[in-house]
Structure formats: structure tokens, C-alpha cells
Design an enzyme around this catalytic site. Structure first.
Site, PDB file in Angstrom:
ATOM      1  CG  ASP A  31      -2.211   1.177   1.680  1.00 40.30           C
ATOM      2  OD1 ASP A  31      -2.962   1.030   0.517  1.00 40.30           O
ATOM      3  OD2 ASP A  31      -1.748   2.007   1.158  1.00 40.30           O
ATOM      4  CG  ASN A  87     -12.689  -0.799   3.478  1.00 44.24           C
ATOM      5  OD1 ASN A  87     -12.930  -1.246   4.535  1.00 44.24           O
ATOM      6  ND2 ASN A  87     -10.838  -0.193   3.665  1.00 44.24           N
ATOM      7  CD  GLN A  94     -14.821  -0.797  -2.763  1.00 43.31           C
ATOM      8  OE1 GLN A  94     -15.552  -1.077  -2.183  1.00 43.31           O
ATOM      9  NE2 GLN A  94     -14.220  -1.250  -4.079  1.00 43.31           N
ATOM     10  CB  VAL A  96      -9.499   2.087  -5.374  1.00 42.14           C
ATOM     11  CG1 VAL A  96      -8.572   1.452  -7.125  1.00 42.14           C
ATOM     12  CG2 VAL A  96      -8.712   2.932  -4.830  1.00 42.14           C
ATOM     13  CG  HIS A 100      -8.402  -2.952  -2.877  1.00 43.67           C
ATOM     14  ND1 HIS A 100      -9.972  -2.266  -3.379  1.00 43.67           N
ATOM     15  CD2 HIS A 100      -8.489  -2.397  -1.228  1.00 43.67           C
ATOM     16  CE1 HIS A 100      -9.838  -0.878  -2.796  1.00 43.67           C
ATOM     17  NE2 HIS A 100      -9.310  -1.363  -1.634  1.00 43.67           N
ATOM     18  CG  HIS A 102      -6.775  -3.254   2.725  1.00 47.71           C
ATOM     19  ND1 HIS A 102      -6.055  -1.816   3.071  1.00 47.71           N
ATOM     20  CD2 HIS A 102      -8.035  -2.567   2.435  1.00 47.71           C
ATOM     21  CE1 HIS A 102      -6.922  -0.843   2.147  1.00 47.71           C
ATOM     22  NE2 HIS A 102      -7.688  -1.336   1.683  1.00 47.71           N
TER      23      HIS A 102
HETATM   24  P1  5GP Z   1      -9.574   1.539  -0.002  1.00 44.93           P
HETATM   25  O1  5GP Z   1     -10.015   2.761   0.920  1.00 44.93           O
HETATM   26  O2  5GP Z   1     -10.760   0.870  -1.229  1.00 44.93           O
HETATM   27  O3  5GP Z   1      -9.964  -0.370   0.769  1.00 44.93           O
HETATM   28  O4  5GP Z   1      -8.241   1.146   0.137  1.00 44.93           O
HETATM   29  C1  5GP Z   1      -7.132   1.847  -1.209  1.00 44.93           C
HETATM   30  C2  5GP Z   1      -6.374   1.851  -0.888  1.00 44.93           C
HETATM   31  O5  5GP Z   1      -5.365   1.827  -1.821  1.00 44.93           O
HETATM   32  C3  5GP Z   1      -5.642   2.813   0.268  1.00 44.93           C
HETATM   33  O6  5GP Z   1      -5.438   2.075   1.593  1.00 44.93           O
HETATM   34  C4  5GP Z   1      -4.667   2.917  -0.586  1.00 44.93           C
HETATM   35  O7  5GP Z   1      -3.769   4.196   0.916  1.00 44.93           O
HETATM   36  C5  5GP Z   1      -4.334   2.646  -1.487  1.00 44.93           C
HETATM   37  N1  5GP Z   1      -3.616   3.128  -3.077  1.00 44.93           N
HETATM   38  C6  5GP Z   1      -4.174   4.558  -3.036  1.00 44.93           C
HETATM   39  N2  5GP Z   1      -3.543   4.651  -4.380  1.00 44.93           N
HETATM   40  C7  5GP Z   1      -2.720   3.701  -4.443  1.00 44.93           C
HETATM   41  C8  5GP Z   1      -1.224   3.858  -5.525  1.00 44.93           C
HETATM   42  O8  5GP Z   1      -1.564   4.518  -6.644  1.00 44.93           O
HETATM   43  N3  5GP Z   1      -0.565   2.592  -5.111  1.00 44.93           N
HETATM   44  C9  5GP Z   1      -1.069   1.631  -4.044  1.00 44.93           C
HETATM   45  N4  5GP Z   1       0.186   0.978  -3.827  1.00 44.93           N
HETATM   46  N5  5GP Z   1      -1.815   2.138  -3.101  1.00 44.93           N
HETATM   47  C10 5GP Z   1      -2.318   2.888  -3.138  1.00 44.93           C
END
Ligand code: 5GP
Length: 115
Positions: A31, A87, A94, A96, A100, A102
Site C-alpha cells: 500500500d 472495505n 472503499q 478504489v 482488494h 488489505h
Molecule cells: P480502500 O480505501 O479502497 O479500501 O483502499 C485503497 C487503498 O489503496 C488505500 O489503502 C490507499 O492507500 C491505496 N492506494 C491508493 N492509491 C495507490 C497507489 O497508487 N498505489 C498503491 N500501492 N496503493 C494505493
């Protein structure tokens, strides 16, 4: 044709990512904003928008993602335990819209959140 998700762009090499695993069905990257010493995202190559959109057709993929999580946790030395978070949707936090998982570990975690 719909726009590629951020994670599909990382999978396709258009945006850099720190890969810790790759196979036919999924990848895993660190991440970019880690909430724990180990914070890895396991991402299916298939751009399923969220857990809520998985279908019976994805049965094998769902199992593969979980087995991959356990494998990466071993690889990362998380023998004392870790947390897996998915998420899901707006109220699930969520950000993205590409499924996914974590993996969080490397320190004692409390409560139910990602941190
Ligand atoms: P969500 O909030 O959708 O469950 O998790 C998305 C995760 O993607 C977040 O923990 C965020 O830090 C990570 N993330 C967002 N943009 C990028 C990126 O460009 N590269 C990587 N490796 N992680 C990312």
C-alpha cells in the site's frame, strides 16, 4: 469501453507498484500509504468493482484470493497474526472501485478498523 481502474493501471505497468506477488489470477502490492508495518493489497486481475459484485462465477477466484492472503502473510513473516480487511462500497470506506483485500500486520492491532 469503461476507464481502467487505478489497480488495473498498476497491473498493466502504467503506474508503478511495489509487487510482492503475481500469478495468473491476482497480484499483491505494498500500500502506498501503509497503516501498519506490513500493509499489502491483494488484487484480482479481473476488475470486480467490490466484494458486493462477486458472483457465483467468481467462486474459485474468491478462494484463490484468500489462499493468496495466507501465503503472503507467511511470506511477510506475520506468524504472530494479522488482519484482513475488505472495505466495500461508500459506507464501507472503499476508495478504489476494484476489489482488494488489505493485509495488515507487523504490530498489535486493536478494534475493527484498518488501523
Ligand atoms: P480502500 O480505501 O479502497 O479500501 O483502499 C485503497 C487503498 O489503496 C488505500 O489503502 C490507499 O492507500 C491505496 N492506494 C491508493 N492509491 C495507490 C497507489 O497508487 N498505489 C498503491 N500501492 N496503493 C494505493
Amino acid at each position: 469501453m469503461t476507464a481502467k481502474t487505478l489497480f488495473t493501471r498498476i497491473i498493466d505497468g502504467e503506474i508503478p507498484g511495489q509487487f510482492v506477488h503475481q500469478d495468473e489470477h491476482c497480484i499483491a502490492i505494498r500500500d502506498i500509504n501503509p497503516a501498519a508495518p506490513v500493509h499489502v493489497l491483494v488484487i484480482p486481475r479481473k476488475p470486480v468493482p467490490s466484494l458486493a459484485e462477486l458472483t457465483a462465477e467468481d467462486h474459485a477466484l474468491a478462494g484463490h484470493l484468500l489462499l493468496t492472503v495466507a501465503r503472503i502473510a507467511r511470506q511477510e513473516g506475520l506468524e504472530n497474526g494479522y488482519r484482513v480487511v475488505i472495505n466495500t462500497g461508500e459506507e464501507g470506506g472503499q476508495t478504489v472501485p476494484h476489489l482488494h483485500l488489505h493485509i495488515l500486520g507487523g504490530r498489535a492491532l486493536s478494534g475493527h478498523g484498518t488501523a
